[in-house]
Design a protein around this motif. Structure first.
Motif, PDB file in Angstrom:
ATOM      1  N   GLU A   1       0.847  -1.182   0.000  1.00  6.61           N
ATOM      2  CA  GLU A   1       0.000   0.000   0.000  1.00  6.61           C
ATOM      3  C   GLU A   1       0.884   1.234   0.000  1.00  6.61           C
ATOM      4  O   GLU A   1       1.700   1.429   0.882  1.00  6.61           O
ATOM      5  N   MET A   2       0.755   2.080  -1.013  1.00  4.84           N
ATOM      6  CA  MET A   2       1.612   3.242  -1.171  1.00  4.84           C
ATOM      7  C   MET A   2       1.131   4.359  -0.267  1.00  4.84           C
ATOM      8  O   MET A   2      -0.043   4.736  -0.286  1.00  4.84           O
ATOM      9  N   ILE A   3       2.052   4.872   0.524  1.00  2.81           N
ATOM     10  CA  ILE A   3       1.740   5.938   1.461  1.00  2.81           C
ATOM     11  C   ILE A   3       2.684   7.097   1.193  1.00  2.81           C
ATOM     12  O   ILE A   3       3.899   6.899   1.150  1.00  2.81           O
ATOM     13  N   PRO A   4       2.201   8.287   0.973  1.00  5.38           N
ATOM     14  CA  PRO A   4       3.084   9.412   0.697  1.00  5.38           C
ATOM     15  C   PRO A   4       3.969   9.714   1.881  1.00  5.38           C
ATOM     16  O   PRO A   4       3.593   9.491   3.023  1.00  5.38           O
ATOM     17  N   SER A   5       5.178  10.212   1.551  1.00  4.83           N
ATOM     18  CA  SER A   5       6.142  10.508   2.595  1.00  4.83           C
ATOM     19  C   SER A   5       5.721  11.742   3.364  1.00  4.83           C
ATOM     20  O   SER A   5       4.883  12.521   2.964  1.00  4.83           O
ATOM     21  N   GLY A   6       6.402  11.937   4.476  1.00  3.40           N
ATOM     22  CA  GLY A   6       6.115  13.093   5.308  1.00  3.40           C
ATOM     23  C   GLY A   6       6.181  12.702   6.758  1.00  3.40           C
ATOM     24  O   GLY A   6       6.212  11.529   7.110  1.00  3.40           O
ATOM     25  N   PHE A   7       6.216  13.642   7.630  1.00  7.10           N
ATOM     26  CA  PHE A   7       6.331  13.355   9.056  1.00  7.10           C
ATOM     27  C   PHE A   7       5.088  12.661   9.555  1.00  7.10           C
ATOM     28  O   PHE A   7       3.981  13.135   9.376  1.00  7.10           O
ATOM     29  N   ARG A   8       5.307  11.498  10.187  1.00  3.62           N
ATOM     30  CA  ARG A   8       4.180  10.702  10.684  1.00  3.62           C
ATOM     31  C   ARG A   8       4.056  10.926  12.185  1.00  3.62           C
ATOM     32  O   ARG A   8       4.416  10.097  13.000  1.00  3.62           O
ATOM     33  N   GLY A   9       3.579  12.083  12.572  1.00  2.71           N
ATOM     34  CA  GLY A   9       3.458  12.401  13.979  1.00  2.71           C
ATOM     35  C   GLY A   9       2.169  11.840  14.550  1.00  2.71           C
ATOM     36  O   GLY A   9       1.473  11.041  13.944  1.00  2.71           O
ATOM     37  N   ARG A  10       1.815  12.309  15.752  1.00  2.00           N
ATOM     38  CA  ARG A  10       0.615  11.845  16.405  1.00  2.00           C
ATOM     39  C   ARG A  10      -0.610  12.184  15.575  1.00  2.00           C
ATOM     40  O   ARG A  10      -0.777  13.304  15.118  1.00  2.00           O
ATOM     41  N   ALA A  11      -1.481  11.192  15.371  1.00  2.00           N
ATOM     42  CA  ALA A  11      -2.650  11.396  14.520  1.00  2.00           C
ATOM     43  C   ALA A  11      -3.617  12.406  15.124  1.00  2.00           C
ATOM     44  O   ALA A  11      -4.363  13.059  14.425  1.00  2.00           O
ATOM     45  N   LEU A  12      -3.597  12.525  16.457  1.00  2.00           N
ATOM     46  CA  LEU A  12      -4.503  13.452  17.091  1.00  2.00           C
ATOM     47  C   LEU A  12      -4.163  14.892  16.736  1.00  2.00           C
ATOM     48  O   LEU A  12      -5.001  15.782  16.832  1.00  2.00           O
ATOM     49  N   LEU A  13      -2.916  15.139  16.334  1.00  2.00           N
ATOM     50  CA  LEU A  13      -2.499  16.483  15.981  1.00  2.00           C
ATOM     51  C   LEU A  13      -2.632  16.751  14.495  1.00  2.00           C
ATOM     52  O   LEU A  13      -2.324  17.832  14.024  1.00  2.00           O
ATOM     53  N   SER A  14      -3.064  15.765  13.732  1.00  2.00           N
ATOM     54  CA  SER A  14      -3.154  15.911  12.287  1.00  2.00           C
ATOM     55  C   SER A  14      -4.368  16.747  11.914  1.00  2.00           C
ATOM     56  O   SER A  14      -5.373  16.779  12.619  1.00  2.00           O
ATOM     57  N   THR A  15      -4.262  17.398  10.776  1.00  2.00           N
ATOM     58  CA  THR A  15      -5.383  18.210  10.313  1.00  2.00           C
ATOM     59  C   THR A  15      -6.407  17.399   9.542  1.00  2.00           C
ATOM     60  O   THR A  15      -7.464  17.888   9.207  1.00  2.00           O
ATOM     61  N   THR A  16      -6.043  16.129   9.211  1.00  2.00           N
ATOM     62  CA  THR A  16      -6.987  15.295   8.477  1.00  2.00           C
ATOM     63  C   THR A  16      -8.042  14.739   9.414  1.00  2.00           C
ATOM     64  O   THR A  16      -7.863  14.698  10.621  1.00  2.00           O
ATOM     65  N   ASP A  17      -9.133  14.268   8.837  1.00  2.00           N
ATOM     66  CA  ASP A  17     -10.227  13.702   9.621  1.00  2.00           C
ATOM     67  C   ASP A  17      -9.844  12.305  10.066  1.00  2.00           C
ATOM     68  O   ASP A  17      -9.793  11.384   9.266  1.00  2.00           O
ATOM     69  N   VAL A  18      -9.582  12.165  11.379  1.00  2.00           N
ATOM     70  CA  VAL A  18      -9.128  10.877  11.907  1.00  2.00           C
ATOM     71  C   VAL A  18     -10.213  10.223  12.752  1.00  2.00           C
ATOM     72  O   VAL A  18      -9.951   9.250  13.442  1.00  2.00           O
ATOM     73  N   SER A  19     -11.419  10.772  12.743  1.00  2.00           N
ATOM     74  CA  SER A  19     -12.483  10.199  13.563  1.00  2.00           C
ATOM     75  C   SER A  19     -13.071   8.955  12.917  1.00  2.00           C
ATOM     76  O   SER A  19     -13.666   8.126  13.594  1.00  2.00           O
ATOM     77  N   HIS A  20     -12.916   8.840  11.597  1.00  2.00           N
ATOM     78  CA  HIS A  20     -13.481   7.684  10.906  1.00  2.00           C
ATOM     79  C   HIS A  20     -12.495   6.514  10.970  1.00  2.00           C
ATOM     80  O   HIS A  20     -11.308   6.688  11.220  1.00  2.00           O
ATOM     81  N   ILE A  21     -13.022   5.311  10.761  1.00  2.00           N
ATOM     82  CA  ILE A  21     -12.197   4.108  10.744  1.00  2.00           C
ATOM     83  C   ILE A  21     -11.729   3.848   9.323  1.00  2.00           C
ATOM     84  O   ILE A  21     -12.533   3.816   8.396  1.00  2.00           O
ATOM     85  N   LYS A  22     -10.444   3.701   9.160  1.00  2.00           N
ATOM     86  CA  LYS A  22      -9.867   3.481   7.842  1.00  2.00           C
ATOM     87  C   LYS A  22     -10.438   2.206   7.229  1.00  2.00           C
ATOM     88  O   LYS A  22     -10.534   1.167   7.879  1.00  2.00           O
ATOM     89  N   ALA A  23     -10.819   2.302   5.964  1.00  2.00           N
ATOM     90  CA  ALA A  23     -11.424   1.159   5.280  1.00  2.00           C
ATOM     91  C   ALA A  23     -10.422   0.022   5.124  1.00  2.00           C
ATOM     92  O   ALA A  23      -9.231   0.251   4.900  1.00  2.00           O
ATOM     93  N   PHE A  24     -10.913  -1.205   5.269  1.00  2.00           N
ATOM     94  CA  PHE A  24     -10.084  -2.391   5.099  1.00  2.00           C
ATOM     95  C   PHE A  24      -9.966  -2.725   3.609  1.00  2.00           C
ATOM     96  O   PHE A  24     -10.946  -2.660   2.874  1.00  2.00           O
ATOM     97  N   THR A  25      -8.775  -3.106   3.194  1.00  2.00           N
ATOM     98  CA  THR A  25      -8.616  -3.662   1.853  1.00  2.00           C
ATOM     99  C   THR A  25      -9.064  -5.122   1.861  1.00  2.00           C
ATOM    100  O   THR A  25      -9.278  -5.706   2.919  1.00  2.00           O
ATOM    101  N   GLY A  26      -9.205  -5.703   0.662  1.00  2.00           N
ATOM    102  CA  GLY A  26      -9.609  -7.106   0.596  1.00  2.00           C
ATOM    103  C   GLY A  26      -8.634  -8.020   1.302  1.00  2.00           C
ATOM    104  O   GLY A  26      -9.023  -8.963   2.011  1.00  2.00           O
TER     105      GLY A  26
END
Length: 309
Positions: free
Chosen positions: A167-192
């Motif tokens: 699974e390709m993930i763009p680079s960048g600082f992977r800090g605490r998700a709680l401090l991220s500006t993205t919506d982290v309240s949802h549950i990430k979808a499972f792949t097959g």
């Protein structure tokens, strides 16, 4: 000038396409190079150290039982065959599920050792079972059970559509998700592939929980824990505790919240932390039956005549 890279999550760590500094800023290099994991802060490092301690505990845990088996020679009566088979089945599903669901590298490494240690212990059991000349029909039944478990494990590796697709993930600082500006309240979808891994991981946790029941029954039926090493369960308790804490302390991936992270790791957390209560019950059995053995030996000494006729 640093070039941006891409992190590809695999079963045995991050596969890289780029520079270490750009892929894992503020990361620890020996963790990246040795474990293929990006550890960027104290929480990540605590997870790594606890994971390594967990592996050490599980590696050492089998040794006391090996010694006790060689010393007493009654491993076939002290340990339940279903305890060993269910344990092996749980560890096998744990390994396959960890690989498919892209769990932490340390989880996969630990799962590999689980299976190897279980096979050695099962081989010792069958050796003492044969050496002590138990009934042929029961021995064949147990061997058939082992073949079924191993055959099931082998068949899983040949299921269609299980090829690893990173699974390709763009680079960048992977800090605490709680401090991220993205919506982290949802549950990430499972792949097959992750759904299959999650399902197998769930089966693994059920087998782990069920594996303790036959051993508790065997101890209760014999009213003894002779031939069973307590250090096996003590170190497994410590290993499961550090294993669970290692998973809980790990920072979620970029864009993934704590809730989503826990859901994706839930079967493995239940399999490790859920068995602690059952291992505590077995520990209580060791205390109860050891005291009972001391009382019986004391009564026998008091009733033994000083001068034999």
């Amino acid at each position: 000038m640093l070039t941006d890279g891409v992190l590809a999550r695999g079963a045995f760590g991050w596969t890289t396409q780029g520079n270490f500094t750009s892929l894992c800023p503020n990361g620890t290099k020996w963790v990246w190079e040795g474990l293929r994991e990006c550890a960027q802060d104290a929480r990540d490092m605590a997870s790594i150290y606890l994971g390594l301690l967990s592996i050490l505990c599980f590696m050492v845990s089998s040794l006391p039982q090996y010694y006790s088996s060689c010393k007493t020679g009654n491993m076939d009566s002290a340990l339940s065959i279903w305890f060993l088979l269910l344990w092996l089945g749980g560890d096998t599903c744990n390994l396959v599920g960890s690989f498919l669901a892209d769990q932490l590298p340390l989880q996969t490494y630990t799962a590999v050792y689980y299976v190897l240690a279980d096979l050695v212990m099962l081989a010792l059991y069958l050796y003492y079972k044969t050496r002590n000349r138990m009934a042929e029909s029961r021995r064949v039944l147990h061997l058939v059970g082992v073949v079924c478990v191993l055959g099931f494990t082998t068949s899983l590796t040949h299921l269609p559509g299980l090829e690893t697709q990173p699974e390709m993930i763009p680079s960048g600082f992977r800090g605490r998700a709680l401090l991220s500006t993205t919506d982290v309240s949802h549950i990430k979808a499972f792949t097959g592939k992750e759904i299959i891994g999650f399902s197998i991981g769930s089966v693994s946790s059920v087998l782990y929980l069920c594996s303790r029941v036959p051993q508790m029954y065997t101890n209760f039926k014999r009213k003894s824990t002779e031939g069973v090493s307590y250090f096996l369960f003590a170190l497994v308790i410590l290993g499961n505790t550090t294993y669970g804490l290692s998973v809980l302390l790990k920072n979620p991936d970029d864009g993934q919240g704590e809730r989503s992270y826990l859901v994706h790791h839930l079967p493995w957390l239940i399999g490790s932390l859920g068995t602690l209560s059952l291992d505590v019950i077995i520990s209580i059995q060791f205390i109860i039956y050891r005291k009972a053995s001391v009382v019986v030996d004391g009564d026998r000494d008091e009733t033994t005549p000083l001068i034999k006729s």
